[in-house]
Design an enzyme around this catalytic site. Structure first.
Site, short mmCIF file in Angstrom:
data_model
loop_
_atom_site.label_atom_id
_atom_site.label_comp_id
_atom_site.label_asym_id
_atom_site.label_seq_id
_atom_site.Cartn_x
_atom_site.Cartn_y
_atom_site.Cartn_z
N TYR A 1 28.82 47.94 39.96
CA TYR A 1 29.22 46.73 40.32
C TYR A 1 28.19 45.70 40.51
CZ TYR A 1 34.21 48.14 40.84
OH TYR A 1 35.43 48.50 40.68
N GLU B 1 28.62 50.68 31.23
CA GLU B 1 29.57 51.42 32.10
C GLU B 1 29.88 52.96 31.71
OE1 GLU B 1 31.77 47.51 34.13
OE2 GLU B 1 32.93 48.96 32.96
N THR C 1 43.30 40.38 38.06
CA THR C 1 42.35 40.82 39.31
C THR C 1 43.15 40.78 40.42
OG1 THR C 1 40.20 40.12 38.15
CG2 THR C 1 39.92 40.97 40.61
N ARG D 1 42.37 45.39 29.15
CA ARG D 1 42.40 44.17 30.27
C ARG D 1 43.80 43.67 30.24
NH1 ARG D 1 38.04 43.40 33.67
NH2 ARG D 1 38.60 41.11 33.86
N ASN E 1 43.18 47.27 43.79
CA ASN E 1 43.94 46.73 42.68
C ASN E 1 44.06 47.89 41.56
OD1 ASN E 1 41.18 46.71 41.87
ND2 ASN E 1 41.54 44.47 41.28
N PHE F 1 32.33 40.03 48.90
CA PHE F 1 33.01 41.39 48.98
C PHE F 1 32.59 42.66 48.36
CE2 PHE F 1 33.74 39.08 45.02
CZ PHE F 1 33.70 39.91 44.10
N LYS G 1 41.29 53.70 40.32
CA LYS G 1 40.38 53.71 41.62
C LYS G 1 41.00 54.50 42.63
CE LYS G 1 38.86 48.81 40.66
NZ LYS G 1 39.15 47.58 41.13
N ARG H 1 48.62 46.20 37.30
CA ARG H 1 48.29 45.54 38.79
C ARG H 1 49.64 44.65 39.20
NH1 ARG H 1 42.31 43.49 37.26
NH2 ARG H 1 41.01 45.35 38.13
N HIS I 1 40.17 49.69 37.04
CA HIS I 1 39.17 48.82 36.69
C HIS I 1 39.06 49.09 35.02
CE1 HIS I 1 34.87 47.42 35.83
NE2 HIS I 1 34.71 48.59 35.07
P1 IDP Z 1 38.01 42.79 37.51
O1 IDP Z 1 38.19 44.20 38.22
O2 IDP Z 1 39.48 42.24 37.07
O3 IDP Z 1 37.23 42.91 36.31
P2 IDP Z 1 35.99 41.57 38.90
O4 IDP Z 1 35.86 40.00 39.19
O5 IDP Z 1 35.10 42.14 38.06
O6 IDP Z 1 37.45 41.79 38.56
O7 IDP Z 1 35.80 41.80 40.47
C1 IDP Z 1 35.63 43.74 40.60
C2 IDP Z 1 36.49 44.08 41.64
O8 IDP Z 1 35.96 43.52 42.73
C3 IDP Z 1 37.85 43.65 41.38
O9 IDP Z 1 38.48 44.54 40.72
C4 IDP Z 1 38.32 43.71 43.03
O10 IDP Z 1 38.67 45.04 43.38
C5 IDP Z 1 37.15 43.23 43.75
N1 IDP Z 1 37.27 41.84 43.94
C6 IDP Z 1 36.87 40.75 43.14
N2 IDP Z 1 37.05 39.66 43.72
C7 IDP Z 1 37.52 39.94 45.07
C8 IDP Z 1 37.86 38.94 46.34
O11 IDP Z 1 37.72 37.85 46.06
N3 IDP Z 1 37.91 39.66 47.18
C9 IDP Z 1 38.02 41.10 47.53
N4 IDP Z 1 37.63 41.85 46.26
C10 IDP Z 1 37.45 41.25 45.19
MG MG Z 2 35.29 43.37 36.16
#
Ligand code: IDP
Ligand code: MG
Length: 150
Positions: free
Chosen positions: A49, A126, A91, A85, A112, A57, A9, A102, A115
């Site tokens: 997304y 994707e 996350t 993963r 973070n 968010f 990212k 992470r 992805h």
């Molecule tokens: P992942 O990246 O671990 O698969 P997802 O739930 O798919 O997590 O969320 C996608 C991205 O959205 C996350 O990597 C993170 O950057 C952002 N994100 C997810 N939940 C939150 C939140 O509660 N606050 C702010 N950003 C979030």
């Molecule tokens: Mg995800």
């Protein structure tokens, strides 16, 4: 054989962590079969997304992911989705285990650093957003030291 999409990212690119993250993923044993640097536009980010549309968010996430260049990669191998993963960690970096990408490198949930696709089906969708079939390279990885015959 599975394939999974990895995004390094914008925060990681800005912080000079591309090599570190690629290296950690290479060391899982998965094979790098496609790699490019690009800046996502809003339309592409909203598609990537789409599942998060409507969440609080979402707007910030799209803003962040389009803010600056990122690196996209495809890793291939048995259980590639799960292996990436696991290597990424949770996350929220505060919950991600030490030794994960992470856990070691990320600052907060919104930034973070990486992805990874969350299922084989998601990975296929994707990947098609970032890469065409001709971008995915086919090669045999040599595990023995290279011997160049003259
Ligand atoms: P992942 O990246 O671990 O698969 P997802 O739930 O798919 O997590 O969320 C996608 C991205 O959205 C996350 O990597 C993170 O950057 C952002 N994100 C997810 N939940 C939150 C939140 O509660 N606050 C702010 N950003 C979030
Ligand atoms: Mg995800």
């Amino acid at each position: 054989m599975e394939r999974t999409l990895v995004l390094i990212k914008p925060d990681a690119v800005q912080r000079g962590l591309v090599g570190d993250i690629l290296s950690r993923l290479e060391r899982t044993g998965l094979k790098l079969v496609a790699l490019k640097m690009l800046q996502m536009d809003r339309e592409m980010a909203e598609r990537h997304y789409a599942i998060h549309r409507g969440k609080p968010f979402f707007k910030g996430l799209v803003q962040f992911i389009t803010s600056s260049p990122l690196v996209a990669a495809i890793f291939e191998g048995p259980m590639a989705v799960e292996i990436v993963r696991k290597a990424m960690g949770e996350t929220d970096p505060a919950r991600a285990a030490p030794g994960t990408i992470r856990g070691d490198l990320a600052l907060d949930i919104g930034r973070n650093v990486v992805h990874g696709s969350d299922s084989v089906e998601t990975a296929e969708q994707e990947i098609s957003l970032f890469f065409g079939p001709q971008d995915v390279l086919n090669y045999e990885r040599q595990v023995e030291p290279w011997i160049i015959e003259s």
